[in-house]
Design an enzyme around this catalytic site. Structure first.
Site, PDB file in Angstrom:
ATOM      1  N   GLY A 196      48.052 -22.786 -16.944  1.00 55.66           N
ATOM      2  CA  GLY A 196      47.680 -23.878 -17.851  1.00 55.66           C
ATOM      3  C   GLY A 196      48.020 -23.542 -19.279  1.00 55.66           C
ATOM      4  N   ASN A 251      45.668 -14.654 -15.882  1.00 55.07           N
ATOM      5  CA  ASN A 251      45.264 -13.294 -14.612  1.00 55.07           C
ATOM      6  C   ASN A 251      46.215 -13.445 -13.764  1.00 55.07           C
ATOM      7  OD1 ASN A 251      42.768 -11.814 -15.087  1.00 55.07           O
ATOM      8  ND2 ASN A 251      41.937 -13.765 -15.265  1.00 55.07           N
ATOM      9  N   THR A 300      45.655 -17.484 -22.569  1.00 55.89           N
ATOM     10  CA  THR A 300      44.571 -18.341 -21.953  1.00 55.89           C
ATOM     11  C   THR A 300      43.424 -18.869 -22.727  1.00 55.89           C
ATOM     12  OG1 THR A 300      42.893 -18.380 -20.165  1.00 55.89           O
ATOM     13  CG2 THR A 300      43.449 -16.228 -20.784  1.00 55.89           C
ATOM     14  N   ILE A 301      43.305 -20.163 -22.751  1.00 56.68           N
ATOM     15  CA  ILE A 301      42.301 -20.745 -23.376  1.00 56.68           C
ATOM     16  C   ILE A 301      40.918 -20.260 -22.739  1.00 56.68           C
ATOM     17  CG2 ILE A 301      43.349 -22.774 -24.232  1.00 56.68           C
ATOM     18  CD1 ILE A 301      41.660 -24.336 -21.903  1.00 56.68           C
ATOM     19  N   ASP A 302      40.888 -19.777 -21.610  1.00 58.52           N
ATOM     20  CA  ASP A 302      39.543 -19.442 -20.824  1.00 58.52           C
ATOM     21  C   ASP A 302      39.309 -17.908 -21.343  1.00 58.52           C
ATOM     22  OD1 ASP A 302      40.093 -21.518 -19.222  1.00 58.52           O
ATOM     23  OD2 ASP A 302      40.246 -20.577 -17.649  1.00 58.52           O
ATOM     24  N   GLY A 353      37.403 -23.968 -18.614  1.00 57.22           N
ATOM     25  CA  GLY A 353      36.810 -22.658 -18.328  1.00 57.22           C
ATOM     26  C   GLY A 353      36.392 -22.398 -16.995  1.00 57.22           C
ATOM     27  N   ARG A 354      37.322 -22.051 -16.198  1.00 56.95           N
ATOM     28  CA  ARG A 354      36.936 -21.980 -14.772  1.00 56.95           C
ATOM     29  C   ARG A 354      35.796 -21.228 -14.443  1.00 56.95           C
ATOM     30  NH1 ARG A 354      42.318 -23.249 -12.568  1.00 56.95           N
ATOM     31  NH2 ARG A 354      42.738 -21.198 -13.397  1.00 56.95           N
ATOM     32  N   ARG A 397      43.200 -27.739 -25.053  1.00 52.50           N
ATOM     33  CA  ARG A 397      44.354 -26.920 -25.174  1.00 52.50           C
ATOM     34  C   ARG A 397      45.848 -27.557 -25.748  1.00 52.50           C
ATOM     35  NH1 ARG A 397      45.061 -26.551 -18.347  1.00 52.50           N
ATOM     36  NH2 ARG A 397      46.551 -28.237 -18.290  1.00 52.50           N
TER      37      ARG A 397
HETATM   38  O1  F6P Z   1      44.562 -22.181 -17.700  1.00 55.91           O
HETATM   39  C1  F6P Z   1      43.259 -22.249 -17.563  1.00 55.91           C
HETATM   40  C2  F6P Z   1      42.797 -23.824 -17.530  1.00 55.91           C
HETATM   41  O2  F6P Z   1      43.061 -24.315 -18.621  1.00 55.91           O
HETATM   42  C3  F6P Z   1      41.433 -23.822 -17.022  1.00 55.91           C
HETATM   43  O3  F6P Z   1      40.459 -23.725 -18.375  1.00 55.91           O
HETATM   44  C4  F6P Z   1      41.143 -25.083 -16.229  1.00 55.91           C
HETATM   45  O4  F6P Z   1      40.332 -24.886 -15.196  1.00 55.91           O
HETATM   46  C5  F6P Z   1      42.628 -24.859 -15.430  1.00 55.91           C
HETATM   47  O5  F6P Z   1      43.625 -24.483 -16.516  1.00 55.91           O
HETATM   48  C6  F6P Z   1      43.185 -26.393 -15.292  1.00 55.91           C
HETATM   49  O6  F6P Z   1      44.498 -26.313 -14.649  1.00 55.91           O
HETATM   50  P1  F6P Z   1      45.515 -27.475 -14.478  1.00 55.91           P
HETATM   51  O7  F6P Z   1      46.237 -27.707 -15.794  1.00 55.91           O
HETATM   52  O8  F6P Z   1      46.192 -27.021 -13.229  1.00 55.91           O
HETATM   53  O9  F6P Z   1      44.613 -28.757 -14.104  1.00 55.91           O
END
Ligand code: F6P
Length: 414
Positions: free
Chosen positions: A15, A115, A143-145, A190-191, A301
């Site tokens: 992301g 990660n 990572t924003i997480d 934030g997964r 983000r």
């Molecule tokens: O990279 C982390 C993240 O931004 C998480 O916070 C979020 O759950 C995920 O990516 C979303 O992923 P995508 O952009 O693939 O929908």
């Protein structure tokens, strides 16, 4: 160790963030200025671009545009979520990567991600070492997480946290205007880790933030949530809630999973979103009052206009240092951050083995979380505040941001 003469390749993965391009700028500019580097490539969509032999020739870009990357959100050369197989089971992709690295004389590979990307970089580093191809592989964090292991924090978090805190303050003013009861539920990304949702505490501290904060580190109980909303409503007439997209019930279900199956990406991660809407329907059903659901979604983000100076500078330096260390012989490491003090903020750059950076998610310490959705402790505030300081420095033209416009010249196939 002696520098290797050859090409640099950067891939962006996972992301996006507001500052991942600042790290790209750090890699590209440092590589272009180095006498040891022959070519500088950007992989089109990370690993996928290498497998497809699709590279941007970064030497063809204007210097000013590369500088503007520092304040241009999202992943300018394209991102990807591509999972490499375990090489012991299937080494097809690795053999192809090796073939392409040899063809283009790629001696330096930088992977900018979270990660999963550090795991990918680690696997590539190990395979190339065993193959005898002399090259250096480095991780650049993003990572924003904020869940990368060992490092104090990750580029992307500070800016997203500044967006979350600022936007909560702004929303607070709107969500409390009417003379009727209102519940506003805001969903933050934030997964599995609650760092970003926790940043709403910075607004709460100032009396202009959420009343209730829910993060994935603690099991989410819908009945308790309903009760707390009712209590705050009775006391204040309005309720503002911050909820992480990643909150799970005690039996490990994400909120959208209560309604049915959810999609997963190639790493098996749940594709989240929709938690605020589900909780809003629940409150509406129970209380029959005005309810709004808001998802910060991609805005949090890509909000470069609210990026923090600290974050932009650290992101740039992470890319720059990765190149400098690699030229000096380092491989298999991620550039990380070690905090020396919070008041005043003092930090030193460190090198973290990719194996350690990749394997565990760093969560908000449980002792920093107050019970009943009450928010976060002073320790969290002391941790987060230094990371959101200063203005990121977006350049404006005619009142609008002047983001980088890359030519994106595809390197000729070899
Ligand atoms: O990279 C982390 C993240 O931004 C998480 O916070 C979020 O759950 C995920 O990516 C979303 O992923 P995508 O952009 O693939 O929908």
């Amino acid at each position: 160790m002696k520098p290797l003469k050859g090409a640099v390749l950067l891939g962006q993965s996972g992301g996006p963030t507001s500052v991942i391009n600042a790290s790209a700028a750090g890699v590209f500019i440092t590589a272009i200025d180095s006498e040891h580097i022959t070519d500088v490539y950007g992989a089109v969509h990370g690993i996928r671009g290498i497998l497809n032999e699709e590279f941007y020739d970064m030497r063809k870009e204007d210097r000013r545009e590369l500088e503007l990357l520092k304040n241009t959100p999202s992943s300018s050369i394209g991102s990807v979520r591509y999972k490499l197989a375990d090489p012991a089971k299937d080494d097809t992709d690795y053999k192809r990567l090796l073939e392409v690295f040899k063809k283009y004389n790629i001696r330096y590979f930088f992977y900018n991600g979270g990660n999963d990307s550090m795991d990918t970089a680690n696997k590539i580093n190990e395979f190339m070492k065993n193959s005898g191809w002399d090259m250096r592989v480095m991780g650049v964090p993003k990572t924003i997480d904020n869940d990368l292991n060992i490092t104090d924090h990750s580029p992307g978090y500070g800016s997203a946290a500044r967006y979350v805190a600022t936007t909560f303050m702004e929303l607070f003013h709107d969500a409390t205007v009417y003379d009727i009861p209102q519940v506003t539920i805001v969903e933050v990304m934030g997964r599995h880790a609650g760092w970003l949702t926790a940043a709403s505490q910075l607004a709460k501290e100032l009396g202009q933030g959420p009343d209730l904060i829910y993060i994935p580190e603690q099991a989410f109980d819908i009945d308790t949530f309903n009760r707390r909303v009712k209590e705050v409503l009775a006391e204040k007439g309005k309720v503002l809630v911050a909820v992480s997209e990643g909150v799970q019930t005690a039996d490990g279900k994400f909120i959208p999973e209560i309604l049915g199956e959810i999609k997963r990406d190639s790493f098996g991660h749940a594709q989240l979103g929709g938690t605020a809407s589900i909780l809003a329907s629940e409150v509406e059903k129970n209380l029959g009052i005005k309810v709004r659901a808001i998802e910060f979604s991609l805005m949090q983000r890509s909000a470069a206009h609210l990026a923090s100076k600290v974050d932009v500078e650290e992101a740039y330096n992470a890319g720059k240092l990765a190149v400098e260390h690699a030229i000096n012989g380092v491989s298999g490491k991620m550039v990380g951050f070690k905090r020396l003090s919070s008041k005043p903020y003092k930090m030193e750059y460190v090198l973290i083995p990719l194996t350690e950076a990749a394997n565990t998610e760093q969560k908000v310490p449980l002792e920093w979380i107050l019970p009943n959705g009450e928010g976060l402790t002073q320790e969290f505030v002391d941790y987060a505040l230094p990371l959101i300081q200063g203005d990121g420095g977006v350049v404006y033209e005619n009142g609008l941001p002047r983001f980088a416009k890359l030519k994106k010249v595809i390197a000729p196939k070899k």
